[in-house]
Write an enzyme that holds these catalytic residues in place. Structure first.
Site, PDB file in Angstrom:
ATOM      1  N   ASP A  33       0.885  -1.165   0.000  1.00 12.65           N
ATOM      2  CA  ASP A  33       0.000   0.000   0.000  1.00 12.65           C
ATOM      3  C   ASP A  33       0.920   1.211   0.000  1.00 12.65           C
ATOM      4  O   ASP A  33       1.548   1.530   1.007  1.00 12.65           O
ATOM      5  CB  ASP A  33      -0.904  -0.026   1.232  1.00 12.65           C
ATOM      6  CG  ASP A  33      -1.833   1.197   1.309  1.00 12.65           C
ATOM      7  OD1 ASP A  33      -1.540   2.220   0.646  1.00 12.65           O
ATOM      8  OD2 ASP A  33      -2.841   1.125   2.033  1.00 12.65           O
ATOM      9  N   LYS A  61      -6.108  10.224  -1.633  1.00 12.33           N
ATOM     10  CA  LYS A  61      -5.096  10.999  -0.930  1.00 12.33           C
ATOM     11  C   LYS A  61      -4.228  11.762  -1.940  1.00 12.33           C
ATOM     12  O   LYS A  61      -4.727  12.594  -2.653  1.00 12.33           O
ATOM     13  CB  LYS A  61      -4.288  10.066  -0.023  1.00 12.33           C
ATOM     14  CG  LYS A  61      -5.156   9.081   0.795  1.00 12.33           C
ATOM     15  CD  LYS A  61      -6.042   9.755   1.829  1.00 12.33           C
ATOM     16  CE  LYS A  61      -7.083   8.835   2.446  1.00 12.33           C
ATOM     17  NZ  LYS A  61      -6.583   7.588   2.996  1.00 12.33           N
TER      18      LYS A  61
HETATM   19  C1  LIG Z   1      -7.106   6.285   3.217  1.00 12.50           C
HETATM   20  C2  LIG Z   1      -6.259   5.093   3.106  1.00 12.50           C
HETATM   21  C3  LIG Z   1      -6.772   3.872   2.641  1.00 12.50           C
HETATM   22  C4  LIG Z   1      -8.243   3.697   2.307  1.00 12.50           C
HETATM   23  O1  LIG Z   1      -8.574   4.398   1.160  1.00 12.50           O
HETATM   24  P1  LIG Z   1     -10.047   4.998   0.860  1.00 12.50           P
HETATM   25  O2  LIG Z   1      -9.835   5.702  -0.447  1.00 12.50           O
HETATM   26  O3  LIG Z   1     -10.414   5.903   1.991  1.00 12.50           O
HETATM   27  O4  LIG Z   1     -10.968   3.842   0.745  1.00 12.50           O
HETATM   28  C5  LIG Z   1      -5.906   2.806   2.504  1.00 12.50           C
HETATM   29  N1  LIG Z   1      -4.586   2.911   2.821  1.00 12.50           N
HETATM   30  C6  LIG Z   1      -4.068   4.067   3.275  1.00 12.50           C
HETATM   31  C7  LIG Z   1      -2.609   4.118   3.611  1.00 12.50           C
HETATM   32  C8  LIG Z   1      -4.879   5.189   3.437  1.00 12.50           C
HETATM   33  O5  LIG Z   1      -4.345   6.321   3.901  1.00 12.50           O
END
Ligand SMILES: *Cc1c(COP(=O)(O)O)cnc(C)c1O
Length: 381
Positions: free
Chosen positions: A179, A204
């Site tokens: 991720d 983000k």
């Molecule tokens: C926000 C976030 C997610 C989840 O993403 P959404 O777009 O809110 O579903 C997953 N991993 C990280 C590191 C995040 O900051």
């Protein structure tokens, strides 16, 4: 992609790989709201690539191609959120398969994994990312199908060595998923370090303007696993709306400017407040005192990211007080937008959270760093 190999990633990204709208010559792509595609009098599809809109939209392809290029991957897919992107990967597993993931990671995903794995007969083992050998030891404890990781890990910013994780995953035939929402491809390209799949919450940094919820997966290879992930999206339909896809490809074009500015400012803020009498510690992988600094230096290119955390003296109450006093930082969850956000994670996650109660998380935006520093100085005084 023609001569894309010769051009710098920021050039390719700013120009969105020169994906000119073929029909109109438009420099920017159109928005494609159609949910269905027409057949001619011979009952042939007018465009054989498109028949139904659940997961076919020419508007998705623009950002998917750019992301695959930026991540040095073979292909990319957009999803309706970071969570649905992550879930699409986990849904390719079979009962009995084992996942290894860090204890400190995006809390929404950790919470979902714990419940989902229990209900669907998957095994889940969590490791402590602050311990250098914990990932390897946990993987070696049993047959492992999937290794999940973030680096830096939200919100303590522990750094996991992707190359080392890739070696151990490859050694046992497991898939390594990174991720990479926090570093973005501007600072880290996990596939170049051996990752099989890269996941993003495009909500983000990729979109960057706090106005689209979106996710993405990029694969190193178009293999059988990628086929299965694509089918989850096709059949489940966790896709963006056409307008959201358009906003995302637009926001993405300024990614390099935004991430570099946020990283520069975050480093300046971390240095400025390191050793501040109101603080126990500043958590930022760009500080030489951070335990993950050496790995971060190898793994991150051109900065250490726009996220940092402050652990304050005086516990949860004092942390909340500081958050409440800020006037330039905005009190809100999420991260990666152009405006700086401040958050007390423990208040959000509540009892049972592994996040220290005295921790304040900062997402640094692109404002004047002097304004951000003055705001924190006043709040900490
Ligand atoms: C926000 C976030 C997610 C989840 O993403 P959404 O777009 O809110 O579903 C997953 N991993 C990280 C590191 C995040 O900051």
């Amino acid at each position: 992609m023609g001569n894309s190999g010769k051009l710098a990633p920021e050039t390719l990204n700013a120009q969105a790989l020169r994906q000119i709208d073929a029909q109109t010559g438009g420099l920017t792509p159109g928005i494609f709201p159609s949910t269905t595609y027409v057949r001619d009098r011979d009952y042939e599809l007018i465009n054989p690539d498109h028949s139904y809109g659940r997961d076919e939209n020419p508007g998705f392809v623009v950002a998917e191609k750019v992301l695959a290029e930026l991540e040095a991957g073979a292909a990319g897919l957009l999803f309706s959120s970071g969570m649905s992107a992550a879930m699409a990967i986990v849904q390719t597993l079979k009962p009995g398969d084992r996942i290894v993931a860090p204890k400190i990671m995006y809390w929404g995903l950790r919470k979902w994994l714990v419940v989902f794995c229990e209900q669907w007969g998957l095994e889940l083992d969590l490791f402590d990312p602050s311990e250098p050998d914990a990932l390897v030891r946990t993987v070696e404890q049993g047959e492992t199908r999937l290794v999940w990781m973030e680096s830096p890990c939200n919100p303590t910013w522990d750094v996991i060595d992707i190359s080392a994780a890739a070696d151990v995953a490859r050694g046992v035939g497991a898939t390594l998923v990174v991720d990479s929402t926090i570093p973005t491809p501007v600072l880290t390209q996990p596939i170049r370090h051996g990752a099989d799949l890269v996941v993003h919450s495009a909500t983000k940094y990729l979109n960057g303007h706090c106005d689209v919820v979106a996710g993405a997966v990029v694969t190193a290879r178009e293999d059988e696993l990628w086929e299965r992930i694509s089918r989850v999206r096709l059949q489940g339909g966790a896709v963006l709306g056409s307008f959201e896809a358009w906003l995302l490809q637009r926001g993405l074009r300024t990614l390099f400017l935004r991430v570099r500015k946020a990283s520069e400012s975050a480093l300046a803020i971390a240095r400025r407040f390191d050793g501040h009498p109101a603080l126990k510690t500043v958590l930022y992988p760009g500080l030489p005192s951070h335990p993950g600094h050496e790995i971060a230096k190898r793994q991150m290119d051109g900065g250490f990211g726009g996220m940092l955390s402050l652990r304050v003296k005086g516990g949860a109450e004092r942390a909340l007080e500081i958050v409440k006093r800020c006037q330039v930082f905005t009190r809100a969850t999420s991260l990666g937008g152009v405006e700086s956000l401040i958050e007390h994670r423990y208040s959000i996650e509540g009892a049972g959270s592994p996040i220290p109660a005295d921790l304040i998380r900062l997402s640094i935006g692109i404002e004047s760093v002097d304004d951000l520093i003055s705001d924190l100085e006043l709040a900490l005084a």
